[in-house]
Design a protein around this motif. Structure first.
Motif, short mmCIF file in Angstrom:
data_model
loop_
_atom_site.label_atom_id
_atom_site.label_comp_id
_atom_site.label_asym_id
_atom_site.label_seq_id
_atom_site.Cartn_x
_atom_site.Cartn_y
_atom_site.Cartn_z
N LYS A 197 0.84 -1.20 0.00
CA LYS A 197 0.00 0.00 0.00
C LYS A 197 0.87 1.25 0.00
CE LYS A 197 -3.70 2.34 2.45
NZ LYS A 197 -4.47 2.46 3.65
N LYS A 198 1.95 1.24 0.79
CA LYS A 198 2.87 2.38 0.85
C LYS A 198 3.51 2.60 -0.52
CE LYS A 198 3.91 4.36 4.15
NZ LYS A 198 3.41 5.60 4.75
N ALA A 199 3.90 1.51 -1.19
CA ALA A 199 4.50 1.62 -2.53
C ALA A 199 3.49 2.25 -3.49
CB ALA A 199 4.94 0.25 -3.02
N GLU A 200 2.24 1.84 -3.36
CA GLU A 200 1.20 2.40 -4.22
C GLU A 200 1.03 3.90 -3.95
OE1 GLU A 200 -3.59 1.96 -4.42
OE2 GLU A 200 -2.46 0.08 -4.40
N GLU A 201 1.07 4.30 -2.67
CA GLU A 201 0.97 5.71 -2.31
C GLU A 201 2.10 6.53 -2.93
OE1 GLU A 201 0.91 6.05 1.96
OE2 GLU A 201 -0.89 4.81 2.14
N TYR A 202 3.29 5.94 -2.99
CA TYR A 202 4.45 6.62 -3.57
C TYR A 202 4.48 6.50 -5.08
CZ TYR A 202 6.66 7.16 1.05
OH TYR A 202 6.97 7.51 2.34
N GLY A 203 3.56 5.73 -5.67
CA GLY A 203 3.54 5.55 -7.12
C GLY A 203 4.66 4.64 -7.61
N ILE A 204 5.01 3.65 -6.81
CA ILE A 204 6.11 2.75 -7.13
C ILE A 204 5.54 1.43 -7.64
CG2 ILE A 204 8.08 1.47 -6.18
CD1 ILE A 204 8.23 3.74 -4.05
N GLU A 205 6.01 1.02 -8.82
CA GLU A 205 5.62 -0.27 -9.40
C GLU A 205 6.45 -1.37 -8.75
OE1 GLU A 205 3.21 -0.99 -11.60
OE2 GLU A 205 2.58 1.11 -11.60
N LEU A 206 5.80 -2.40 -8.26
CA LEU A 206 6.51 -3.49 -7.62
C LEU A 206 6.85 -4.63 -8.56
CD1 LEU A 206 4.69 -3.62 -4.17
CD2 LEU A 206 6.88 -2.56 -4.74
N ASP A 207 6.29 -4.63 -9.74
CA ASP A 207 6.60 -5.62 -10.77
C ASP A 207 6.68 -7.04 -10.22
OD1 ASP A 207 6.77 -3.60 -12.73
OD2 ASP A 207 8.84 -3.19 -12.16
N GLY A 208 5.66 -7.47 -9.48
CA GLY A 208 5.59 -8.84 -9.00
C GLY A 208 6.38 -9.14 -7.75
N LEU A 209 7.00 -8.15 -7.13
CA LEU A 209 7.75 -8.38 -5.90
C LEU A 209 6.78 -8.79 -4.79
CD1 LEU A 209 10.20 -5.34 -5.96
CD2 LEU A 209 10.61 -7.66 -6.79
N THR A 210 7.16 -9.80 -4.02
CA THR A 210 6.26 -10.29 -2.97
C THR A 210 6.91 -10.36 -1.60
OG1 THR A 210 6.86 -12.58 -3.49
CG2 THR A 210 4.89 -11.68 -4.59
N ARG A 211 8.24 -10.45 -1.55
CA ARG A 211 8.92 -10.55 -0.26
C ARG A 211 9.11 -9.17 0.34
NH1 ARG A 211 13.65 -13.50 -2.39
NH2 ARG A 211 14.75 -11.95 -1.13
N LYS A 212 9.08 -9.14 1.66
CA LYS A 212 9.21 -7.88 2.38
C LYS A 212 10.51 -7.16 2.04
CE LYS A 212 8.78 -5.86 6.98
NZ LYS A 212 8.36 -6.08 8.35
N ASP A 213 11.63 -7.87 2.01
CA ASP A 213 12.91 -7.22 1.74
C ASP A 213 12.97 -6.65 0.33
OD1 ASP A 213 12.97 -9.95 0.82
OD2 ASP A 213 15.16 -9.77 0.61
N GLU A 214 12.35 -7.34 -0.64
CA GLU A 214 12.34 -6.85 -2.02
C GLU A 214 11.51 -5.57 -2.14
OE1 GLU A 214 12.47 -11.03 -4.53
OE2 GLU A 214 10.53 -10.30 -3.80
N ILE A 215 10.35 -5.58 -1.49
CA ILE A 215 9.46 -4.41 -1.55
C ILE A 215 10.11 -3.23 -0.84
CG2 ILE A 215 7.20 -3.51 -0.89
CD1 ILE A 215 6.17 -6.46 -1.08
N LEU A 216 10.69 -3.51 0.32
CA LEU A 216 11.38 -2.46 1.07
C LEU A 216 12.49 -1.84 0.24
CD1 LEU A 216 11.86 -0.95 3.76
CD2 LEU A 216 13.32 -2.84 4.44
N ARG A 217 13.29 -2.66 -0.40
CA ARG A 217 14.40 -2.18 -1.24
C ARG A 217 13.86 -1.33 -2.40
NH1 ARG A 217 16.95 -6.72 -2.10
NH2 ARG A 217 18.39 -6.36 -0.41
N ALA A 218 12.77 -1.79 -3.03
CA ALA A 218 12.20 -1.04 -4.16
C ALA A 218 11.72 0.34 -3.71
CB ALA A 218 11.05 -1.83 -4.78
N ILE A 219 11.08 0.39 -2.57
CA ILE A 219 10.60 1.68 -2.05
C ILE A 219 11.78 2.60 -1.74
CG2 ILE A 219 9.40 2.83 -0.15
CD1 ILE A 219 7.56 0.34 0.00
N MET A 220 12.76 2.08 -1.02
CA MET A 220 13.92 2.90 -0.64
C MET A 220 14.65 3.42 -1.88
SD MET A 220 14.06 3.26 2.62
CE MET A 220 15.71 3.90 2.80
#
Length: 165
Positions: free
Chosen positions: A135-158
């Motif tokens: 949800k936070k990634a969506e708020e920032y307008g960040i595409e997760l491209d299928g990322l599902t693990r917490k560390d992957e999503i965290l890294r993408a946001i950062m």
């Protein structure tokens, strides 16, 4: 800032850490963040000062778990909200004064500010669950491209946030 204001901030911080108080807030994950956000919302409402304060206090009081309502009475919450508001106003006034005086930060100061902001963001994100991170990634307008693990999503946001900084 007087002694009682400092004492109230310390009490809030201790309660937040000791009782996991911050877990009950859905706004930014911490007490001061919740107060700040409610103040910002009240400021944007166009209400009078007393109505804004009432809105902030009511917003906080609703979020407090029943056992803690004996400690955090509406009067105490009003005092806490006023302290945070005064701090925000002081910071804004100092920032404006520095800007008008032409105070420019050195590259090292800017790097330090970015590092501190990144650390704060990382701490905030680490507290979130995978659905909350998505949800936070969506708020920032960040595409997760299928990322599902917490560390992957965290890294993408950062990475996305730091690229914008």
């Amino acid at each position: 800032m007087d002694f009682l204001s400092v004492l109230e901030i310390i009490v809030v911080a201790i309660c937040a850490i000791t009782y996991g108080f911050m877990l009950f807030f859905k706004v930014r994950g911490n007490v001061l963040g919740a107060v700040s956000e409610l103040i910002a919302l009240a400021e944007a409402s166009g209400l009078t000062g007393a109505e804004k304060m009432s809105q902030v206090v009511n917003g906080l009081y609703v979020k407090i778990p029943a056992p803690l309502k004996k400690i955090f009475t509406p009067e105490r919450l009003q005092s806490i909200a006023q302290t945070v508001f005064d701090w925000m106003r002081k910071y804004a006034d100092e920032y404006k004064a520095n800007s008008e005086a032409g105070v420019v930060k050195t590259p090292e100061e800017v790097k330090t500010d970015v590092a501190v902001a990144a650390a704060d963001l990382a701490i905030e994100l680490l507290k979130l669950t995978v659905p909350e991170l998505k949800k936070k990634a969506e708020e920032y307008g960040i595409e997760l491209d299928g990322l599902t693990r917490k560390d992957e999503i965290l890294r993408a946001i950062m990475e996305a946030v730091l690229k914008k900084a």
